[in-house]
Design an enzyme around this catalytic site. Structure first.
Site, short mmCIF file in Angstrom:
data_model
loop_
_atom_site.label_atom_id
_atom_site.label_comp_id
_atom_site.label_asym_id
_atom_site.label_seq_id
_atom_site.Cartn_x
_atom_site.Cartn_y
_atom_site.Cartn_z
N ASP A 340 1.09 -1.54 0.47
CA ASP A 340 0.08 -0.05 0.01
C ASP A 340 0.35 1.51 0.37
O ASP A 340 2.18 1.27 0.77
CB ASP A 340 -1.21 0.45 1.65
CG ASP A 340 -1.61 1.59 1.06
OD1 ASP A 340 -2.11 1.53 0.31
OD2 ASP A 340 -1.75 1.79 2.22
N ASP A 715 -1.43 -1.09 5.81
CA ASP A 715 -1.78 -0.38 7.28
C ASP A 715 -3.45 0.16 7.38
O ASP A 715 -3.56 0.47 8.15
CB ASP A 715 -0.75 0.65 7.78
CG ASP A 715 -0.80 2.01 7.06
OD1 ASP A 715 -2.00 2.35 6.23
OD2 ASP A 715 -0.85 3.26 7.68
N ASP A 719 -6.73 -3.12 2.50
CA ASP A 719 -5.79 -4.01 3.13
C ASP A 719 -5.62 -4.90 3.66
O ASP A 719 -5.12 -6.64 3.62
CB ASP A 719 -3.89 -3.47 3.59
CG ASP A 719 -3.88 -1.64 2.30
OD1 ASP A 719 -3.91 -1.76 1.73
OD2 ASP A 719 -3.93 -0.82 3.45
#
Length: 723
Positions: A340, A715, A719
């Protein structure tokens, strides 16, 4: 009163609520109104749709966990050995083997338990209560009692309690980074968007568990519980199956091989002893068992577990939580890392990275809210001298004064933003230049202000005269296309140091527009700053957005301010290490394509500059995605489902890796200009094969030998399924 409900209940999960042209159409579809639902209708819908809560994932019981730890060939071999030596009354050997089994299972159970606590993180993000309108009255109710059709009022600081279509908005801005990957708050509006639009582009929608950062608004609930976007993520997490790691598979193969070899040799030993050596059957059996037990590597499972535990502890020292012990070994076999962007590759802290004056661009170093960094000329990267820094401070004075946010410092190492991230970035940049926030505001008190609203896209502040004989000073900060029309001049100066002389010249609109386009093309968020004077005879109380836009342009353009959530400095080094190890790094973000590409270039992972967006992935079959996914390193506007599909496509086989960066096999330099992937998709749809970095791949599926070992980092809630 709302109209009577339809005879057939609306299936809220099958409607594209963001595509309705007018909010009244949404209300009609849900048989609701701005006065809200009646108590009777709420009760009926609650019975139909259930609680506005996430279905908790099924947690295995202790005995199921115990069975999962025991159910592998090596453990069964050890247990079989334990039973045999116990039957032979060899108690010491039995105790040693049993101890090995217990230690192995205990360590596995302990490690699995640590990661289970993270499963409740999504549920903890949900709002506890909601302000609703029911029967024309405003009430506060538990959020879990919301139903589709409820009218909900939200304000700054609130957590959105359910997915909603906006029906009224006043400067409403929402932080959606945990869901969409956007680094900055999203300004909401009433405009409908196309059905295929990604979550980040649905600005007429509010999503459960996101947070209102500014303004207020009203929305109608369109999805609750598991039907909300966060509920879909929760369901994906629950349904995602964990694949066996390479180490587990190899241990199973070794275990089966040991069973065959041990049984073959044990039977052979028994037959030789009994038939050839004429030993009694009992003695021959004991000899065969002794040989079998000696051949079994009793300490192997414990040794593997201990080694993996050491690896897990080393990862913990690097702030990495390992859910399953065998994953540690798998990390050494990685071929692709998917990450990410927001908060992982970047700090999720907006940073002023450049100033653009009428004559030059000034780059600003440093990452995050800590005011550590320097100012350098562009493109020679020469640090500015004292005279030039004095000019920079003069330029940035307006960013401090025309600012409603703050940056708190705890006296140690922590800087905490208070307010809009973009404004805090400007404060940090000004502190780097040597300006003092409190002192500056005390010396130039504000007498009037025009707050920022998404409708007019700028804010303005008016201050006491800076010097005797001058008028009251005005600063305007906002979108360049809104600020530039207020200006007739620009700050002049052949060099950066000349800026402090405050000379002006006619506004060169074309130059500023090109400068803005250049900065925006790099994925930077660009603001404009201008200043001017208001005569004492002018009543500041009447100054509002309409007044500023209609008055004759007299202000002076100061600078363009380029802001970005830049990559972490340590990540740049980590990417180089990964590339040295032959590991490809791919970014999968919910942010805009240009922003993702800009960060990718800074990290050295932009590859061939292609970017595939979430809506494009939604339109692809699994075969089309598998054909393209390996040759693209930047995926933008990606939903949780998109992230999961990308990871699966890589795991299931996507062909040979292309260059890690650059344009040639041996080139790790800067890539070419941005390439729209839609052109790639059109070409691939027409062609029977797909061109991949110099080699032509046929349209047949790639061999299983090219499957990748993929790691996923992130985080955000979005995700979680891919993780």
């Amino acid at each position: 009163m709302p109209p009577p409900p339809d005879a057939t209940a609306v299936k809220v999960n099958e409607v594209f609520w963001h595509s309705f042209e007018h909010s009244d159409e949404v209300l009609a579809k849900l048989s609701s109104s701005r006065d809200g639902l009646t108590n009777e209708e709420v009760a009926r819908r609650f019975e139909q749709y259930g609680k506005n809560a996430l279905t908790p994932p099924k947690k295995p019981s202790f005995f199921v966990k115990l069975w999962l730890q025991m159910n592998n060939v090596m453990i069964w071999i050890l247990l079989s050995s334990c039973i045999i030596v116990a039957a032979l009354q060899q108690w010491i050997e039995m105790a040693l083997i049993l101890a090995v089994v217990v230690i192995n299972i205990s360590i596995g159970l302990l490690q699995e338990g640590k990661a289970e606590k993270a499963a409740d993180a999504i549920k903890a993000m949900l709002s506890a209560s909601a302000n609703v309108v029911r029967g024309g009255k405003r009430l506060t109710v538990p959020a879990e009692e919301l139903v589709p059709g409820d009218i909900v009022i939200v304000k700054s600081g609130d957590r959105i309690p359910a997915d909603m279509r906006v029906i009224e908005v006043t400067n409403l801005q929402v932080l959606e980074a945990m869901l969409t990957g956007e680094s900055v708050p999203i300004s909401k509006n009433l405009k409908a968007v196309q059905e295929a639009s990604g979550l980040g582009d649905r600005k007429c929608m509010l999503f459960s568990a996101t947070t209102v950062s500014a303004g207020q608004g009203m929305g109608v609930v369109v999805a609750t519980g598991d039907e909300a976007e966060i509920g879909k993520i929760n369901r994906l997490v629950s349904e995602t199956k964990v694949a066996k790691t390479n180490l587990v598979k190899q241990m199973e193969i070794l275990g089966r091989l040991l069973v065959v070899v041990v049984l073959t040799i044990a039977v052979s030993a028994f037959l030789l002893a009994f038939l050839h050596a004429d030993e009694p059957a009992e003695e021959a059996f004991k000899s065969a068992v002794a040989i079998a037990v000696a051949m079994i590597p009793n300490g192997l499972p414990a040794l593997v577990t201990i080694v993996l535990s050491f690896g897990t502890m080393r990862m913990a020292d690097e702030a990495a939580i390992i859910k399953s012990l065998p994953v540690v070994e798998t990390l050494g076999s990685l071929t692709v890392i998917c990450s990410d962007k927001t908060g992982t590759l970047t700090k999720n802290e907006m940073t002023l990275v450049a100033l653009r004056t009428s004559r030059a661009q000034i780059d600003v170093t440093g990452v995050g809210y800590a005011p550590n960094g320097t100012f350098k000329s562009h493109p020679d990267a020469k640090e500015l001298d004292d005279d030039e820094m004095e000019a920079v401070r003069d330029l940035l004075t307006g960013t401090m004064l025309c600012n409603d946010s703050a940056l708190d410092y705890d006296g140690k190492n922590t800087f905490t933003p208070v307010g809009a991230p973009t404004e805090v970035a400007l404060i940090t940049g000004s502190l780097k230049a040597g300006l003092h926030f409190d002192k500056l505001k005390a010396e130039h008190p504000r007498v009037h202000s025009v707050p920022f609203e998404s409708e007019h896209k700028f804010m303005a502040t008016i201050h006491q005269p800076f010097a005797p004989g001058e008028g009251r000073m005005v600063f305007v900060k906002g979108a360049p296309d809104r600020v530039m029309p207020m200006c007739s001049t620009q700050i002049a100066g052949e060099t950066i140091a000349d800026i402090k002389a405050k000379k002006t010249e006619p506004l060169d609109t074309e130059m500023w527009v090109k400068a803005q386009e250049h900065l925006s093309s790099k994925g930077l968020r660009v603001l404009a700053l201008c200043r001017g004077e208001v005569p004492d005879t002018e009543d500041v109380a009447v100054i509002d957005p309409k007044y500023l836009r209609k008055r004759e342009p007299t202000f002076t353009m100061v600078a363009l301010l380029a802001i970005l959530d830049p990559p972490r400095e340590e990540v740049i080094d980590a990417v180089k290490v990964a590339h040295t190890a032959g590991i490809s790094v791919k970014m999968i973000t919910g942010d805009h394509a240009l922003t993702g590409l800009a960060i990718g270039k800074m990290l050295g992972i932009a590859g061939n500059n292609s970017v595939i967006t979430g809506p494009e992935i939604d339109a692809m079959s699994e075969e089309e995605l598998a054909a393209l996914v390996n040759n693209c390193n930047i995926f933008a506007r990606a939903s949780p489902e998109n992230k999961l599909r990308i990871v699966k496509a890589l795991q299931e086989g996507c062909g040979p890796l292309g260059p890690l960066d650059g344009d040639e096999e041996d080139d790790d330099g800067p890539p070419d200009e941005f390439t729209r992937t839609s052109q790639m998709l059109q070409a691939s749809a027409k062609a029977t094969g797909i061109a991949q970095r110099g080699n032509k791949a046929s349209n047949k599926l790639v061999p299983s030998g090219s499957r990748h070992i993929v790691a996923m980092t992130g985080d955000g809630v979005n995700d979680a399924p891919a993780l």
